[in-house]
Design an enzyme around this catalytic site. Sequence first.
Site, short mmCIF file in Angstrom:
data_model
loop_
_atom_site.label_atom_id
_atom_site.label_comp_id
_atom_site.label_asym_id
_atom_site.label_seq_id
_atom_site.Cartn_x
_atom_site.Cartn_y
_atom_site.Cartn_z
N ASN A 10 0.86 -1.19 0.00
CA ASN A 10 0.00 0.00 0.00
C ASN A 10 0.90 1.24 0.00
O ASN A 10 1.45 1.59 1.03
CB ASN A 10 -0.89 -0.05 1.26
CG ASN A 10 -1.72 1.22 1.44
OD1 ASN A 10 -1.81 2.05 0.52
ND2 ASN A 10 -2.32 1.38 2.61
N LYS A 12 0.08 4.28 -0.35
CA LYS A 12 -0.58 5.49 0.18
C LYS A 12 -0.34 6.66 -0.78
O LYS A 12 -0.27 6.44 -1.99
CB LYS A 12 -0.08 5.77 1.60
CG LYS A 12 -0.18 4.50 2.47
CD LYS A 12 0.00 4.73 3.93
CE LYS A 12 -0.15 3.40 4.66
NZ LYS A 12 -0.08 3.51 6.10
N HIS A 97 -9.53 1.43 4.82
CA HIS A 97 -8.24 1.56 5.53
C HIS A 97 -8.43 2.49 6.73
O HIS A 97 -9.23 3.45 6.65
CB HIS A 97 -7.19 2.10 4.57
CG HIS A 97 -5.82 2.07 5.16
ND1 HIS A 97 -5.36 3.06 6.00
CD2 HIS A 97 -4.82 1.16 5.08
CE1 HIS A 97 -4.13 2.75 6.40
NE2 HIS A 97 -3.78 1.61 5.85
N GLU A 99 -6.80 4.90 7.74
CA GLU A 99 -6.61 6.33 7.41
C GLU A 99 -7.88 6.89 6.76
O GLU A 99 -8.22 8.05 6.96
CB GLU A 99 -5.37 6.50 6.52
CG GLU A 99 -4.09 6.32 7.33
CD GLU A 99 -2.92 5.70 6.59
OE1 GLU A 99 -2.90 5.71 5.34
OE2 GLU A 99 -2.01 5.19 7.27
N GLU A 169 -5.43 -4.76 10.77
CA GLU A 169 -4.37 -3.78 10.94
C GLU A 169 -4.61 -2.98 12.21
O GLU A 169 -5.37 -2.00 12.20
CB GLU A 169 -4.34 -2.81 9.77
CG GLU A 169 -4.16 -3.45 8.42
CD GLU A 169 -3.63 -2.45 7.40
OE1 GLU A 169 -2.48 -2.59 6.99
OE2 GLU A 169 -4.38 -1.52 7.04
N GLY A 175 2.49 2.38 10.67
CA GLY A 175 3.44 3.48 10.48
C GLY A 175 4.19 3.88 11.74
O GLY A 175 4.84 4.92 11.78
N SER A 215 3.42 -2.00 10.32
CA SER A 215 4.87 -2.07 10.47
C SER A 215 5.48 -3.43 10.11
O SER A 215 6.43 -3.89 10.73
CB SER A 215 5.29 -1.64 11.89
OG SER A 215 4.88 -0.30 12.12
P1 PGA Z 1 2.81 0.40 7.60
O1 PGA Z 1 1.35 0.60 6.96
O2 PGA Z 1 3.34 -0.89 7.05
O3 PGA Z 1 3.60 1.60 7.17
O4 PGA Z 1 2.63 0.32 9.09
C1 PGA Z 1 0.46 -0.48 6.80
C2 PGA Z 1 -0.84 0.00 6.22
O5 PGA Z 1 -1.27 1.12 6.52
O6 PGA Z 1 -1.50 -0.72 5.44
#
Ligand code: PGA
Length: 252
Positions: A10, A12, A97, A99, A169, A175, A215
């Site tokens: 992903n 983003k 997601h 976000e 998640e 992140g 992560s």
């Molecule tokens: P990340 O993001 O691996 O940077 O923690 C995962 C995601 O948001 O799908």
Amino acid sequence: MKRKLVIGGNWKMNMGLKETKEYVESFVPLVKDSASTVETIIFPPFPSLAVASELLAGSGVFFGAQNMYYEEKGAFTGEVSASMLVGCGATHVIIGHSERRKIFGETDELISLKVKKASETGLIPILCIGETREERESGKMEEVVRKQLTGSLARTTLAEMENVIIAYEPVWAIGTGLTATPEQAQDAHEFVRSILSDLYSSDLAAKVRIQYGGSVSPGNAKELFNQPDIDGGLVGGASLDPVSFSKIVLCT
Ligand code: PGA
């Protein structure tokens, strides 16, 4: 029953046309022999989908979008429909997601409409769920995950569910560099499967692939993916570099 590993990158809101082109050219040769064991998908931003489509043709690597809207077409400024995504060759779409839930206010109700439309249009939805740190610390993880799954899948039939992927998640791990331990992730995945069994059937629950996200890195991927109920990962930060993402794809 053996479920095929599914690993998504992903991106983003990162990577324009030029970066997408460079990425795909270096990534595809790195993972060229993995298609029989791993379903690998990259999720570039909308303007890069067409170039990804061109460059990934015949590579065995899939691509998809990070979001979509559930209406077919019309006065929905700024939105992109499921059939537009299919038209440019996308096979998968990330829906709900954290976000999108947090920054853009997406609700389980909206997400349920998107999951439904994606399925009806022939896209494979990756439905994201997961609790915040406060929710975990106050013992509400199960309640939150149950509510998200029940609400987001409210319109999805048993037959459609066969093609849905779930991404668990935990928001506190996204992140942040704070990965859930393999045991924490396994427990949550087992719980997700039990909800799917309640909502649909135990046969269905045994078939659905559940990705872990938060992560994931080349250093922790293997141990996570080796857990019995973890069927791959949705990777943010570590998917932005083709070498590091290829290590995750090839880790098992
Ligand atoms: P990340 O993001 O691996 O940077 O923690 C995962 C995601 O948001 O799908």
